[in-house]
Motif scaffolding. Structure first.
Motif, short mmCIF file in Angstrom:
data_model
loop_
_atom_site.label_atom_id
_atom_site.label_comp_id
_atom_site.label_asym_id
_atom_site.label_seq_id
_atom_site.Cartn_x
_atom_site.Cartn_y
_atom_site.Cartn_z
N THR A 67 0.84 -1.19 0.00
CA THR A 67 0.00 0.00 0.00
C THR A 67 0.87 1.25 0.00
N ILE A 68 0.41 2.29 -0.71
CA ILE A 68 1.24 3.49 -0.92
C ILE A 68 0.59 4.72 -0.28
N GLU A 69 1.38 5.47 0.48
CA GLU A 69 0.88 6.71 1.10
C GLU A 69 1.95 7.78 1.04
N ARG A 70 1.57 8.98 0.61
CA ARG A 70 2.57 10.04 0.48
C ARG A 70 2.65 10.95 1.71
N ASP A 71 1.61 10.92 2.53
CA ASP A 71 1.61 11.80 3.71
C ASP A 71 2.37 11.11 4.85
N GLU A 72 3.47 11.76 5.26
CA GLU A 72 4.37 11.14 6.24
C GLU A 72 3.66 10.80 7.55
N LYS A 73 2.85 11.75 8.03
CA LYS A 73 2.17 11.55 9.32
C LYS A 73 1.18 10.38 9.23
N ARG A 74 0.45 10.34 8.13
CA ARG A 74 -0.53 9.25 7.96
C ARG A 74 0.17 7.90 7.82
N ALA A 75 1.28 7.90 7.07
CA ALA A 75 2.01 6.64 6.88
C ALA A 75 2.52 6.13 8.23
N ARG A 76 2.99 7.07 9.08
CA ARG A 76 3.48 6.67 10.40
C ARG A 76 2.33 6.08 11.24
N GLU A 77 1.19 6.77 11.19
CA GLU A 77 0.03 6.27 11.95
C GLU A 77 -0.43 4.92 11.41
N ALA A 78 -0.36 4.77 10.08
CA ALA A 78 -0.77 3.48 9.47
C ALA A 78 0.13 2.36 10.00
N ARG A 79 1.43 2.63 10.09
CA ARG A 79 2.36 1.61 10.61
C ARG A 79 1.98 1.21 12.03
N GLU A 80 1.68 2.21 12.84
CA GLU A 80 1.30 1.93 14.24
C GLU A 80 -0.01 1.13 14.28
N GLU A 88 1.05 -7.01 10.83
CA GLU A 88 2.30 -6.46 10.24
C GLU A 88 2.88 -7.35 9.16
N GLU A 89 2.76 -8.65 9.35
CA GLU A 89 3.41 -9.56 8.37
C GLU A 89 2.65 -9.60 7.04
N LYS A 90 1.45 -8.98 7.00
CA LYS A 90 0.65 -9.05 5.77
C LYS A 90 0.64 -7.75 4.97
N ILE A 91 1.11 -6.66 5.58
CA ILE A 91 1.01 -5.35 4.90
C ILE A 91 2.37 -4.67 4.81
N ASN A 92 2.69 -4.23 3.60
CA ASN A 92 3.93 -3.51 3.38
C ASN A 92 3.58 -2.10 2.90
N ILE A 93 4.06 -1.08 3.63
CA ILE A 93 3.75 0.31 3.23
C ILE A 93 4.92 0.90 2.44
N TYR A 94 4.59 1.46 1.28
CA TYR A 94 5.56 2.26 0.54
C TYR A 94 5.24 3.71 0.85
N GLU A 95 6.18 4.42 1.44
CA GLU A 95 5.93 5.81 1.76
C GLU A 95 6.46 6.72 0.65
N GLY A 96 5.59 7.52 0.07
CA GLY A 96 6.01 8.43 -1.00
C GLY A 96 4.86 8.63 -1.98
N ASP A 97 5.15 9.42 -3.01
CA ASP A 97 4.11 9.72 -3.99
C ASP A 97 3.93 8.55 -4.96
N ALA A 98 2.70 8.10 -5.11
CA ALA A 98 2.42 6.96 -5.99
C ALA A 98 2.84 7.25 -7.44
#
Ligand SMILES: C[S@@+](CC[C@H](N)C(=O)[O-])C[C@H]1O[C@@H](n2cnc3c(N)ncnc32)[C@H](O)[C@@H]1O
Length: 195
Positions: A67-80, A88-98
């Motif tokens: 899953t891709i998210e460009r907003d740093e704060k949201r990506a951090r919250e998504a990780r938490e 955690e073992e099922k989702i990989n976040i790509y942080e940045g502009d799609a």
């Protein structure tokens, strides 16, 4: 998955007016994925991880979600949130502009869920078409954008978004390799099956 945590994540997102997937849209997607459970899902637009966490329930065994998210704060919250929901073992976040990340991806996906900047849907579609498996499905949320897309609405700052969403519908409907339905659930959901 920890469902108690999922409910808390949903409640907080709604309180903070973060646009998360609507219940009816989620139900429709679940119906499409029930028969052939996907092994790999790509999501464009993570926000705080709510939909990605929900989608883990639809995966085949050992399936994964990118899953891709460009907003740093949201990506951090998504990780938490993903950690709290114990997926955690099922989702990989790509942080940045799609727009920058998608052209660098060379994976194949059974399902692609487009839920990010509305003015970029046709770009996302072309990248999705490059990576989706045969018999896969591309979903695009908010495709009717509060009804603007099917009305004669063509002013204001949303004009680019509306034009792009209309173009998305046109391209998916005219593509002979796709079977597309536009469903009036949530804010509109385009469902394109790859033939
Ligand atoms: C509607 S929200 C996603 C909601 C999420 N899928 C859910 O249902 O829980 C859209 C998100 O896409 C992100 N976004 C918009 N344009 C983007 C882009 N070009 N690249 C990456 N993320 C983007 C926004 O920051 C926002 O968090």
């Amino acid at each position: 998955m920890n469902k108690q945590e999922l409910l808390k994540i949903k409640k907080k997102a709604l309180e903070e007016k973060i646009p998360i997937i609507m219940d009816d849209t989620l139900e429709v997607i679940e119906k499409y994925l029930k028969k052939d459970k996907p092994k790999r899902i790509l999501e464009i637009g993570t926000a705080v991880g709510y939909s990605a966490i929900c989608f883990t329930e639809f995966l085949a065994e050992n399936g994964v979600i990118d899953t891709i998210e460009r907003d740093e704060k949201r990506a951090r919250e998504a990780r938490e949130n993903i950690k709290k929901a114990e997926v955690e073992e099922k989702i990989n976040i790509y942080e940045g502009d799609a727009i920058e990340i998608l052209p660098k991806l060379n994976e194949k996906y059974d399902v692609i869920f487009i839920d990010a900047a509305k003015g970029k849907y046709t770009f996302f579609l072309n990248e999705a078409l490059r990576m989706v498996n045969k018999n896969g499905i591309i979903f695009a949320d908010n495709i009717l954008y509060k009804g603007y897309v099917l009305s004669d609405y063509n002013k204001h700052k949303q004009r680019t978004a509306v034009r792009n969403l209309r173009e998305y519908i046109k391209e998916t409907s005219e593509n002979p390799n796709l079977e597309t339905e536009i469903l009036e659930v949530g804010d509109g959901l385009a469902v394109s099956k790859i033939l």
